[in-house]
Design an enzyme around this catalytic site. Structure first.
Site, PDB file in Angstrom:
ATOM      1  N   ALA A  19      15.820  -8.994  14.154  1.00 35.20           N
ATOM      2  CA  ALA A  19      16.836  -8.370  13.301  1.00 35.20           C
ATOM      3  C   ALA A  19      18.121  -8.057  14.053  1.00 35.20           C
ATOM      4  O   ALA A  19      19.131  -7.720  13.435  1.00 35.20           O
ATOM      5  CB  ALA A  19      16.279  -7.089  12.681  1.00 35.20           C
ATOM      6  N   GLY A  20      18.112  -8.126  15.382  1.00 31.74           N
ATOM      7  CA  GLY A  20      19.314  -7.832  16.145  1.00 31.74           C
ATOM      8  C   GLY A  20      19.772  -6.395  16.013  1.00 31.74           C
ATOM      9  O   GLY A  20      20.960  -6.108  15.957  1.00 31.74           O
ATOM     10  N   GLY A  24      23.783  -3.201  22.475  1.00 26.81           N
ATOM     11  CA  GLY A  24      23.689  -2.962  23.905  1.00 26.81           C
ATOM     12  C   GLY A  24      22.602  -3.775  24.570  1.00 26.81           C
ATOM     13  O   GLY A  24      22.559  -3.878  25.793  1.00 26.81           O
ATOM     14  N   VAL A  26      21.454  -7.391  25.019  1.00 24.34           N
ATOM     15  CA  VAL A  26      22.063  -8.706  24.855  1.00 24.34           C
ATOM     16  C   VAL A  26      21.132  -9.674  24.136  1.00 24.34           C
ATOM     17  O   VAL A  26      21.537 -10.384  23.207  1.00 24.34           O
ATOM     18  CB  VAL A  26      22.487  -9.265  26.227  1.00 24.34           C
ATOM     19  CG1 VAL A  26      23.006 -10.694  26.084  1.00 24.34           C
ATOM     20  CG2 VAL A  26      23.550  -8.373  26.855  1.00 24.34           C
ATOM     21  N   ASN A 110       9.015   2.461  26.269  1.00 22.08           N
ATOM     22  CA  ASN A 110       9.834   3.465  25.578  1.00 22.08           C
ATOM     23  C   ASN A 110       9.005   4.465  24.784  1.00 22.08           C
ATOM     24  O   ASN A 110       9.569   5.351  24.139  1.00 22.08           O
ATOM     25  CB  ASN A 110      10.803   2.789  24.609  1.00 22.08           C
ATOM     26  CG  ASN A 110      11.739   1.822  25.293  1.00 22.08           C
ATOM     27  OD1 ASN A 110      11.815   0.667  24.911  1.00 22.08           O
ATOM     28  ND2 ASN A 110      12.446   2.275  26.310  1.00 22.08           N
ATOM     29  N   ARG A 138      14.219   2.845  16.078  1.00 23.93           N
ATOM     30  CA  ARG A 138      13.305   3.404  17.066  1.00 23.93           C
ATOM     31  C   ARG A 138      13.089   4.897  16.859  1.00 23.93           C
ATOM     32  O   ARG A 138      12.051   5.439  17.244  1.00 23.93           O
ATOM     33  CB  ARG A 138      13.813   3.119  18.475  1.00 23.93           C
ATOM     34  CG  ARG A 138      13.960   1.622  18.771  1.00 23.93           C
ATOM     35  CD  ARG A 138      13.359   1.220  20.083  1.00 23.93           C
ATOM     36  NE  ARG A 138      11.941   1.467  20.178  1.00 23.93           N
ATOM     37  CZ  ARG A 138      11.201   1.125  21.217  1.00 23.93           C
ATOM     38  NH1 ARG A 138      11.763   0.510  22.253  1.00 23.93           N
ATOM     39  NH2 ARG A 138       9.912   1.388  21.252  1.00 23.93           N
ATOM     40  N   GLU A 174      14.612   7.973  26.181  1.00 25.98           N
ATOM     41  CA  GLU A 174      14.099   6.616  25.970  1.00 25.98           C
ATOM     42  C   GLU A 174      12.795   6.357  26.720  1.00 25.98           C
ATOM     43  O   GLU A 174      12.385   5.215  26.907  1.00 25.98           O
ATOM     44  CB  GLU A 174      15.160   5.610  26.380  1.00 25.98           C
ATOM     45  CG  GLU A 174      16.457   5.723  25.595  1.00 25.98           C
ATOM     46  CD  GLU A 174      16.431   4.996  24.261  1.00 25.98           C
ATOM     47  OE1 GLU A 174      15.919   3.864  24.203  1.00 25.98           O
ATOM     48  OE2 GLU A 174      16.932   5.557  23.268  1.00 25.98           O
ATOM     49  N   ARG A 214      21.851   5.653  26.666  1.00 21.32           N
ATOM     50  CA  ARG A 214      20.838   6.184  25.749  1.00 21.32           C
ATOM     51  C   ARG A 214      20.074   7.387  26.310  1.00 21.32           C
ATOM     52  O   ARG A 214      19.543   8.181  25.536  1.00 21.32           O
ATOM     53  CB  ARG A 214      19.841   5.068  25.393  1.00 21.32           C
ATOM     54  CG  ARG A 214      20.497   3.825  24.809  1.00 21.32           C
ATOM     55  CD  ARG A 214      19.433   2.813  24.395  1.00 21.32           C
ATOM     56  NE  ARG A 214      20.019   1.538  24.013  1.00 21.32           N
ATOM     57  CZ  ARG A 214      19.318   0.514  23.539  1.00 21.32           C
ATOM     58  NH1 ARG A 214      18.000   0.634  23.409  1.00 21.32           N
ATOM     59  NH2 ARG A 214      19.905  -0.623  23.218  1.00 21.32           N
ATOM     60  N   HIS A 250      18.525   0.014  29.720  1.00 17.22           N
ATOM     61  CA  HIS A 250      17.542   0.911  30.336  1.00 17.22           C
ATOM     62  C   HIS A 250      17.486   0.627  31.832  1.00 17.22           C
ATOM     63  O   HIS A 250      17.789  -0.493  32.279  1.00 17.22           O
ATOM     64  CB  HIS A 250      16.142   0.699  29.756  1.00 17.22           C
ATOM     65  CG  HIS A 250      15.987   1.149  28.342  1.00 17.22           C
ATOM     66  ND1 HIS A 250      15.285   0.408  27.403  1.00 17.22           N
ATOM     67  CD2 HIS A 250      16.423   2.250  27.697  1.00 17.22           C
ATOM     68  CE1 HIS A 250      15.307   1.043  26.245  1.00 17.22           C
ATOM     69  NE2 HIS A 250      15.990   2.163  26.402  1.00 17.22           N
ATOM     70  N   ASP A 252      14.900   0.070  33.526  1.00 14.18           N
ATOM     71  CA  ASP A 252      13.917  -0.959  33.867  1.00 14.18           C
ATOM     72  C   ASP A 252      14.439  -2.378  33.661  1.00 14.18           C
ATOM     73  O   ASP A 252      13.716  -3.344  33.853  1.00 14.18           O
ATOM     74  CB  ASP A 252      12.579  -0.734  33.141  1.00 14.18           C
ATOM     75  CG  ASP A 252      12.649  -0.930  31.634  1.00 14.18           C
ATOM     76  OD1 ASP A 252      13.732  -1.256  31.109  1.00 14.18           O
ATOM     77  OD2 ASP A 252      11.616  -0.735  30.978  1.00 14.18           O
ATOM     78  N   CYS A 369       8.624  -3.940  29.680  1.00 13.63           N
ATOM     79  CA  CYS A 369       8.854  -3.239  28.411  1.00 13.63           C
ATOM     80  C   CYS A 369       7.563  -3.072  27.619  1.00 13.63           C
ATOM     81  O   CYS A 369       7.417  -2.119  26.858  1.00 13.63           O
ATOM     82  CB  CYS A 369       9.867  -3.999  27.551  1.00 13.63           C
ATOM     83  SG  CYS A 369      11.582  -3.820  28.059  1.00 13.63           S
TER      84      CYS A 369
END
Length: 445
Positions: A19-20, A24, A26, A110, A138, A174, A214, A250, A252, A369
């Site tokens: 869904a994009g 932030g 990419v 997260n 989120r 986050e 974030r 993030h 990570d 992630c």
């Protein structure tokens, strides 16, 4: 007493789609509106879990969120049957429908911040679900995340659970994607590194200008207090705002640590040398290894597209370590050359295992992630819900569950199908019985 670091990976949910939604990130934005394959995504995640288990690591499984979140759509004014709510939202508020369907809980780095018992004042393992306020899709997760964590780590003798932080960007949190831990052995008292993007209270501090920071300093400090960490066991480090503006949403994505090794990009932090000195001062008896990747060898852009740092850094025998890296690292010439050079050097990192997690990568999440790290003693591990710990039987059962319930194609038009709601609820109801986690979802309560 034995000590382990256990990876709890999130199962990719049945509504995995592109869904994009993550401004932030990419990869998330670049692949928006492509057709996704939820079945393949879930199987890629399970294969990574199985590969880690076969290497001898303890591996757990965390259930996905219930999606779509119809409560969100009803709260913003859509009413009637589930089918009517979905139809109305698809027409009048398609972005809200996409948020309601997001399978982003697959990225359990997260999900929460975890402090092991060796670091906390009460000697328990502490969990705080992330509030994820920066992104609508989120921000829907923390309550059910808390339900799932309490069902997996359900013995109050060993585990302490906290409510997520206040739902405001002042305390934007986050989770473990901005947290890592340095120590000698997993059972030793360690130093927990909290990496933040900005201070909510001090506007004079550096901050990114293109993409949002974030994680706030104030959120990191609050979690350290909740977990009973001291000045000796918590260190707060600011991420370089310039790399956030290059897509490092993030920490990570630009750094990863494990035990006595910190693997990071040259541009990852502000005041890097000062922070490294503070780490050495905090852990004087630990032989720390700081492996800095020069920008001249790997640009920030290459680090972001390949997810070189969104790898799992895991401990092998004889104090050696390996990277669990996405196959995208092999496909990036600069990163592949760097890793080849790294393995020829005298550092603790002596091997790289490549994993195909492309369905996740296209949505902006690599191997790191997909997992939440939990350091446990053997007694604490024995208190974990055993049905959530991966073995050959559970791996087979979950693959069969995915084959039975998941679609192999999902586009935006498919999200308009009310039958998908029924399919998801049926699948998740069965999953709660497989993992023995009880009624963690709203539709079950």
């Amino acid at each position: 007493m034995k000590h382990f670091e256990v990876n709890f990976d999130g199962l990719v949910g049945p509504t995995h789609n592109y869904a994009g939604l993550s401004f932030g990130n990419v990869a998330s934005q670049h692949n928006a509106k492509q057709v996704a394959n939820p079945q393949q995504a879930a199987k890629q995640g399970l294969d990574k879990m199985k590969a880690l288990a076969d290497l001898g690591f303890k591996q757990g499984v965390l259930a996905p969120q219930q999606r779509p979140d119809l409560q969100l759509l009803r709260r913003i004014g859509f009413s009637g049957s589930d089918a009517k709510v979905i139809s109305q939202a698809a027409s009048a508020a398609p972005d809200a429908l996409l948020a309601a369907y997001s399978a982003s809980s697959m990225w359990t780095a997260n999900a929460a911040t975890v402090s092991p018992s060796a670091d906390t004042t009460d000697g328990k393992v502490h969990f705080t679900p992330a509030n994820l306020t920066n992104k609508l899709h989120r921000s829907l997760e923390p309550q059910v995340t808390g339900n799932i964590l309490r069902a997996v780590f359900n013995d109050s003798k060993y585990f302490a659970h906290h409510q997520h932080l206040p739902e405001n960007d002042y305390y934007g949190d986050e989770g473990a994607a901005n947290h890592t831990r340095l120590c000698g052995q997993y059972g030793d008292a360690g130093l927990e590194l909290f990496v933040y993007g900005r201070s909510a209270a001090d506007a004079s501090q550096p901050a990114p200008t293109r993409y949002p920071a974030r994680q706030t300093l104030e959120a990191s400090q609050a979690i350290a207090r909740l977990h009973g960490l001291s000045e000796d066991t918590a260190l707060f480090i600011q991420q370089n705002p310039q790399v956030i503006d290059k897509g490092v949403f993030h920490n990570d994505v630009i750094a990863v640590g494990n035990r006595n090794v910190l693997f990071y990009h040259q541009e990852a932090f502000l005041d890097t040398e000062k922070q490294l000195a503070r780490m050495r001062q905090a852990l004087p008896d630990v032989d720390l290894h700081f492996i800095e990747v020069p920008a001249a060898q790997v640009s920030v852009e290459d680090a972001v597209t390949s997810y070189l740092f969104n790898t799992q850094l895991v401990s092998l025998a004889d104090n050696k370590m390996a990277l669990i890296a996405p196959t995208d690292c092999q496909e990036n010439p600069a990163v592949a050359a760097y890793l080849s050079d790294l393995l020829s050097q005298d550092t603790p990192i002596q091997d790289v295992h490549y994993m195909d997690v492309k369905q996740s990568m296209r949505n902006g999440g690599g191997p790191a992630c997909l997992r939440l790290r939990v350091a446990l003693t053997d007694q604490e591990l024995s208190a974990v819900n055993p049905y959530t710990l991966l073995d050959n039987e559970l791996y087979t059962t979950l693959n069969q569950w995915v084959d039975k319930h998941y679609r192999d194609r999902l586009s935006f038009d498919d999200l308009k199908d009310p039958q998908l709601v029924t399919e998801v609820c049926t699948a998740l109801d069965e999953l709660t019985r497989i993992l023995n986690i009880g009624s963690v979802y709203p539709f079950q309560q």
